[in-house]
Design a protein around this motif. Structure first.
Motif, PDB file in Angstrom:
ATOM      1  N   UNK A 189       0.777  -1.241   0.000  1.00 57.20           N
ATOM      2  CA  UNK A 189       0.000   0.000   0.000  1.00 57.20           C
ATOM      3  C   UNK A 189       0.806   1.288   0.000  1.00 57.20           C
ATOM      4  N   UNK A 190       2.079   1.247   0.296  1.00 59.51           N
ATOM      5  CA  UNK A 190       2.853   2.484   0.432  1.00 59.51           C
ATOM      6  C   UNK A 190       3.188   3.073  -0.930  1.00 59.51           C
ATOM      7  N   UNK A 191       3.592   4.348  -0.993  1.00 56.20           N
ATOM      8  CA  UNK A 191       4.073   4.931  -2.244  1.00 56.20           C
ATOM      9  C   UNK A 191       5.236   4.125  -2.808  1.00 56.20           C
ATOM     10  N   UNK A 192       5.514   4.298  -4.077  1.00 61.09           N
ATOM     11  CA  UNK A 192       6.446   3.443  -4.814  1.00 61.09           C
ATOM     12  C   UNK A 192       7.805   3.291  -4.135  1.00 61.09           C
ATOM     13  N   UNK A 193       8.408   4.388  -3.724  1.00 61.54           N
ATOM     14  CA  UNK A 193       9.754   4.308  -3.146  1.00 61.54           C
ATOM     15  C   UNK A 193       9.756   3.462  -1.879  1.00 61.54           C
ATOM     16  N   UNK A 194       8.763   3.663  -1.033  1.00 58.81           N
ATOM     17  CA  UNK A 194       8.669   2.901   0.217  1.00 58.81           C
ATOM     18  C   UNK A 194       8.338   1.442  -0.085  1.00 58.81           C
ATOM     19  N   UNK A 195       7.399   1.228  -1.004  1.00 59.84           N
ATOM     20  CA  UNK A 195       7.026  -0.143  -1.370  1.00 59.84           C
ATOM     21  C   UNK A 195       8.216  -0.891  -1.954  1.00 59.84           C
ATOM     22  N   UNK A 196       9.026  -0.211  -2.760  1.00 62.80           N
ATOM     23  CA  UNK A 196      10.202  -0.849  -3.337  1.00 62.80           C
ATOM     24  C   UNK A 196      11.187  -1.283  -2.268  1.00 62.80           C
ATOM     25  N   UNK A 197      11.380  -0.433  -1.249  1.00 63.14           N
ATOM     26  CA  UNK A 197      12.282  -0.804  -0.159  1.00 63.14           C
ATOM     27  C   UNK A 197      11.732  -2.013   0.599  1.00 63.14           C
ATOM     28  N   UNK A 198      10.435  -1.978   0.903  1.00 63.59           N
ATOM     29  CA  UNK A 198       9.830  -3.105   1.620  1.00 63.59           C
ATOM     30  C   UNK A 198       9.922  -4.389   0.801  1.00 63.59           C
ATOM     31  N   UNK A 199       9.738  -4.280  -0.512  1.00 64.44           N
ATOM     32  CA  UNK A 199       9.848  -5.457  -1.369  1.00 64.44           C
ATOM     33  C   UNK A 199      11.268  -6.015  -1.337  1.00 64.44           C
ATOM     34  N   UNK A 200      12.270  -5.139  -1.361  1.00 67.24           N
ATOM     35  CA  UNK A 200      13.658  -5.587  -1.286  1.00 67.24           C
ATOM     36  C   UNK A 200      13.934  -6.294   0.041  1.00 67.24           C
ATOM     37  N   UNK A 201      13.396  -5.744   1.129  1.00 73.08           N
ATOM     38  CA  UNK A 201      13.585  -6.360   2.448  1.00 73.08           C
ATOM     39  C   UNK A 201      12.996  -7.762   2.473  1.00 73.08           C
ATOM     40  N   UNK A 202      11.769  -7.900   1.973  1.00 69.20           N
ATOM     41  CA  UNK A 202      11.105  -9.200   1.984  1.00 69.20           C
ATOM     42  C   UNK A 202      11.787 -10.175   1.033  1.00 69.20           C
ATOM     43  N   UNK A 203      12.298  -9.682  -0.097  1.00 68.27           N
ATOM     44  CA  UNK A 203      13.041 -10.552  -1.008  1.00 68.27           C
ATOM     45  C   UNK A 203      14.305 -11.068  -0.342  1.00 68.27           C
ATOM     46  N   UNK A 204      14.955 -10.221   0.449  1.00 66.65           N
ATOM     47  CA  UNK A 204      16.150 -10.642   1.184  1.00 66.65           C
ATOM     48  C   UNK A 204      15.808 -11.725   2.201  1.00 66.65           C
ATOM     49  N   UNK A 205      14.680 -11.554   2.884  1.00 67.75           N
ATOM     50  CA  UNK A 205      14.252 -12.571   3.848  1.00 67.75           C
ATOM     51  C   UNK A 205      13.883 -13.871   3.131  1.00 67.75           C
TER      52      UNK A 205
END
Length: 918
Positions: free
Chosen positions: A303-319
């Motif tokens: 749900x977050x704006x693109x920049x924040x969502x991209x960071x969260x996606x990277x974090x979850x991909x790392x996990x």
């Protein structure tokens, strides 16, 4: 100076300006002058310093005054404050602000009570940019610590005061030795005050830093200084400073990280989230810190704006790569991300799911249902990726899961139908057999305008509550109600206006200069506050031949308001002829006839501007117009004969549009195309010679030259569409320059009149189609959305020439005025409502030029994708010129891929048509 007798004193200000003042002494309880000689002169010296704007002298002048003297001084300080507020000290311009500064300091020193001091120090009319906190502290003297803490707490609750007066609040707290709980205003002021090259040192030195930083990160709106862009290497870079303090242990790492993530979860504009995101990145959370917040990262990715969502996606991909992300969390994340519109995020998510499934095939049953969210994506290449991902793992699924996936395959574009059939077989539902049906919005019904209010109380409520500047119908009703009630009982309306608006800027006659500035000028005229010479100028002023159309349109409203301001409350204006009967601004011909008959019976001559606007609003093409013309002529009055002649004119006003041919001339201010738009208003002697001068431009008085102006944000813009509700192509021509500014510049909101425009009456010619074309290519998404709505309304009324609109778009796209990506967005929005046939007709007429361009048109692939979707839905088959050559070329760019898709869809429609014929 005086000797305490109250005589006039000539005071020379700091800038050498002489100011005549009168300083009164007041009377004490025991008779005679307050403080007699010494104290009286002390008060006078204080007041003289204040009137001269010498704030720096005030603390020393306050020191010798006792309570009685300060009370006497306070009375006169309040009188001076009222004088400054009324504008009596506005010359020279700097003097008023210097006096306010001095008043601010002096009042603080004279007020004994905390509540009164807080009210004085928090007053907006006294605070200026130069207000000096240390001077106020000096004026307060050695007040009790509890008193100082109480005052600081009260001021801290007032955001604007706390932001601007941080040095004062900080000084009060230092004196009291007590820490006032942080507030949004105090924290924002603190941030501004300490942000310099010693930021880290200042944060270390302040014992309240942990509490203030925590409050700043928890604020509902990110403090404005945090939204500014500062290079990371700068000593003023707050995220780096906070990381330093976290590393040193001054700030608690877990608390700061929690606060940042919580702020990101609250959402808001991207610029407000930049700071907590940057702090989070710099803190570089470890694996354990990331795992603890998996639900938070999933929510941000969805749900977050693109920049924040991209960071969260990277974090979850790392996990996920570390095997630390539960399958259920990945499925939830996938469903959320694939619902987004950003292609980069969507493709990255499909790739992530593919990697996980390659490693854990058993997770397919949980993950693939979430993958089908991409089946409804606007991008057919994304649909294809999702379908292939499902296909690779379909055999391992349970039959129930396969059936579930087959049901969602109906979201896929028809171009993927064959692949879906091969994958799902009989489980795939068959295509709908019903013939395509175009879906357009219902034809808007004209909304009648309600009658004017009948009581003074209701009128005052209307003037106070309703947003008259934004709603032209509400404005017209209020204006007519004001005129009618003032004609009936002027005294009652005057009393009500004075009671409802006791102190407002419009009661200063000097506030009305070149513009009438809304209904306030009529209220000022009612109260007798206007200079007659200024009123006469407003009523008779025309527009020069070099005026822009925005000035001309606004000038029509202005002259009506000046006329009403002059005549309101007199027998010459019992009501308004020009009040609309429909929400578009139009007037039914029989209604205007009856209004003219009422004027004749009352022995009143119609007000010229009111009558002129009424004629422009009367619906000449209404079925009742013929009969109304006969009745108007039978009235035997000049107004009646004028209406009769006007109703019999097919084109009472007219205009045409042309574009000068010249090379592109970029402008850093507004769009270059404005320099080439020429609107020629046809010569109409009746309008030019018989209407008031403010209407002369509609008779051809303006020169037909390109017009550049800065009136796109005119406060009366909402009224423009109701000036010409019976001649919308003329109105559209007048709006073109502002629309061009929204296409090739930074202007916003120029499409606001389009809704009323397309619902109005009159021919739909080139100008209307041009404003739609410009609107569909506007920079602002809201402007494009309004243009889409207007296009669909026109189509539902059967008045849209879709091919003509496409032809106008073709040359605008070819020369770069309308960007294809913006057009694609608008076209997709229109198509998604079900108007696939209408959108395709527009695009089919637009495409041949760009398709045949010598060099590929950037962004055209997005337009072709929308066109292909429309063809697949509506079954069109007319192939535009240039498509086959492009589709036959090599490459896998979006342009070529979508060209092939469109060609295949068109030919499939042709084959299907031939089969049905056979």
């Amino acid at each position: 100076m005086t000797d305490g007798t109250g005589t006039d004193a000539g005071i020379t200000t700091g800038d050498g300006t002489g100011v005549d003042t009168a300083v009164g002494t007041g009377a004490g309880a025991g008779g005679g002058a307050v403080g007699v000689a010494g104290e009286g002169s002390g008060v006078e010296r204080l007041l003289a310093a204040v009137r001269a704007g010498r704030a720096a002298d005030v603390p020393a002048l306050l020191e010798p005054l006792d309570d009685a003297a300060r009370k006497a001084a306070l009375t006169q300080l309040k009188e001076l404050r009222a004088e400054v507020g009324a504008g009596k000290w506005a010359t020279p311009p700097s003097l008023a602000n210097r006096i306010r500064d001095a008043l601010y300091v002096a009042g603080a020193g004279c007020l004994p009570g905390v509540a009164a001091a807080a009210s004085w120090l928090g007053a907006r009319d006294l605070m200026t940019r130069t207000t000096d906190g240390p001077l106020v502290l000096a004026a307060l003297g050695d007040r009790d610590p509890e008193w100082a803490a109480d005052l600081a707490g009260r001021l801290a609750e007032r955001r604007a005061v706390a932001e601007a007066g941080y040095p004062l609040l900080h000084g009060l707290m230092s004196r009291s030795g007590q820490a006032v709980p942080p507030t949004d205003g105090y924290v924002t002021g603190w941030i501004r005050h300490i942000t310099d090259d010693r930021l880290v040192e200042r944060l270390r030195e302040d014992p309240r830093t942990p509490a203030l930083v925590a409050h700043a990160l928890a604020m509902a709106a990110t403090p404005e200084p945090f939204t500014r862009t500062v290079r990371p290497g700068s000593p003023r870079h707050w995220p780096t400073a906070l990381r330093t303090l976290v590393t040193e242990g001054t700030l608690d790492r877990a608390q700061i990280l929690d606060l940042c993530v919580t702020r990101l979860l609250r959402g808001g504009p991207a610029r407000n989230l930049r700071f907590p995101l940057e702090v989070t990145r710099l803190l570089d959370p470890g694996a354990d810190e990331l795992r603890k917040r998996i639900p938070d990262w999933v929510g941000l990715a969805s749900d977050a704006p693109s920049a924040v969502a991209g960071y969260a996606q990277d974090v979850l991909a790392e996990l996920a790569a570390a095997g630390a992300l539960p399958v259920a969390a990945l499925a939830e994340m996938t469903a959320g991300v694939l619902f987004r519109t950003e292609k980069k995020l969507v493709r990255a998510q499909l790739a992530l799911v593919g990697r996980v499934l390659a490693r854990e095939p058993g997770a397919a049953g949980a993950l693939l249902p979430a993958v089908t969210e991409a089946f409804g994506n606007d991008d057919t290449s994304v649909q294809e990726r999702a379908l292939k991902l499902v296909g690779r793992h379909l055999r391992a699924l349970e039959p129930e899961v396969r059936r579930e996936l087959a049901e969602t395959a109906g979201l896929l574009s028809p171009t993927h139908r064959q692949a879906a059939e091969a994958l799902f077989g009989d489980a795939l539902e068959g295509p709908a057999g019903a013939a395509y049906e175009e879906i357009l919005p219902p034809v808007p019904e004209r909304q009648p305008v309600g009658p004017p209010v009948t009581t003074v109380e209701a009128l005052m409520e209307q003037l106070v509550v309703e947003r008259l500047s934004e709603d032209p119908v509400a404005f017209e009703r209020a204006l007519d109600g004001l005129v009618r009630l003032a004609h009936r009982d002027r005294t009652a309306v005057v009393e009500a206006v004075r009671e409802t608006f006791p102190r407002t800027e419009w009661q200063d006659a000097s506030s009305f200069t070149d513009r009438a500035q809304g209904i306030e000028v009529v209220l000022a005229g009612l109260l007798g506050l206007l200079d007659q010479a200024r009123v006469d100028l407003g009523r008779t002023r025309g527009r020069g031949a070099d005026s822009c159309f925005h000035e001309a349109l606004s000038g029509v409203l202005d002259v009506r308001l000046w006329e009403a301001a002059d005549l309101i409350g007199t027998g010459a204006l019992p009501f308004l002829l020009a009040t609309p009967t429909w929400h578009t601004g139009g007037i039914d011909p029989p209604v205007l006839v009856e209004r003219l008959r009422a004027c004749r019976d009352a022995g009143v001559e119609p007000a010229p501007a009111d009558l002129a606007q009424a004629l422009l609003r009367v619906l000449r093409r209404d079925p009742s117009a013929g009969r109304a013309a006969e009745e108007a002529a039978a009235l035997g009055t000049p107004g009646g004969r004028g209406l009769a002649a006007w109703l019999r004119e097919e084109d009472a006003v007219a205009a045409s549009v042309r574009f000068l041919v010249r090379g592109r001339e970029p402008s850093p201010v507004t769009g270059w195309l404005i320099d080439r738009i020429v609107v020629d208003v046809d010569d109409r002697a009746t309008v030019r010679e018989e209407f008031p001068p403010a209407f002369g431009w509609l008779g051809g008085a303006l020169e037909g030259v390109p017009r550049r102006c800065h009136h796109g944000e005119d406060s009366s813009r909402s009224q423009w569409a109701t000036v010409l509700p019976a001649d919308r192509d003329v109105l559209a021509a007048c709006l073109l320059p502002s629309l061009a500014g929204c296409v090739d510049g930074s202007a916003r909101g120029a499409t606001e009149p389009l809704t009323t425009l397309v619902e109005a009456e009159g021919p739909v010619g080139r100008a209307v189609h041009l404003v739609l074309a410009f609107g569909l290519g506007c920079v602002d998404a809201d402007d494009r959305l309004r243009a889409v709505d207007a296009m669909l309304v026109l189509a539902s009324r059967g008045e849209l020439n879709a091919r003509r609109l496409g032809a106008e778009l073709a040359w605008l796209v070819a020369e770069g005025s309308v960007k294809p990506n913006r057009l694609a967005d608008a076209a997709r929005t229109a198509a998604d409502t079900g108007a696939y046939g209408t959108v395709w007709t527009v695009l089919a007429a637009m495409l041949p030029g760009p398709l045949s361009a010598a060099t590929p048109v950037r962004g055209l692939g997005e337009v072709l994708a929308v066109a292909a979707d429309c063809v697949e839905r509506c079954g069109a088959r007319d192939e535009p010129a240039g498509l086959d050559a492009l589709a036959s070329g090599r490459g896998s760019t979006q342009l070529v891929v979508q060209a092939r898709r469109l060609r295949n869809a068109l030919r499939q429609g042709t084959d299907q048509s031939l089969a049905e014929t056979a």
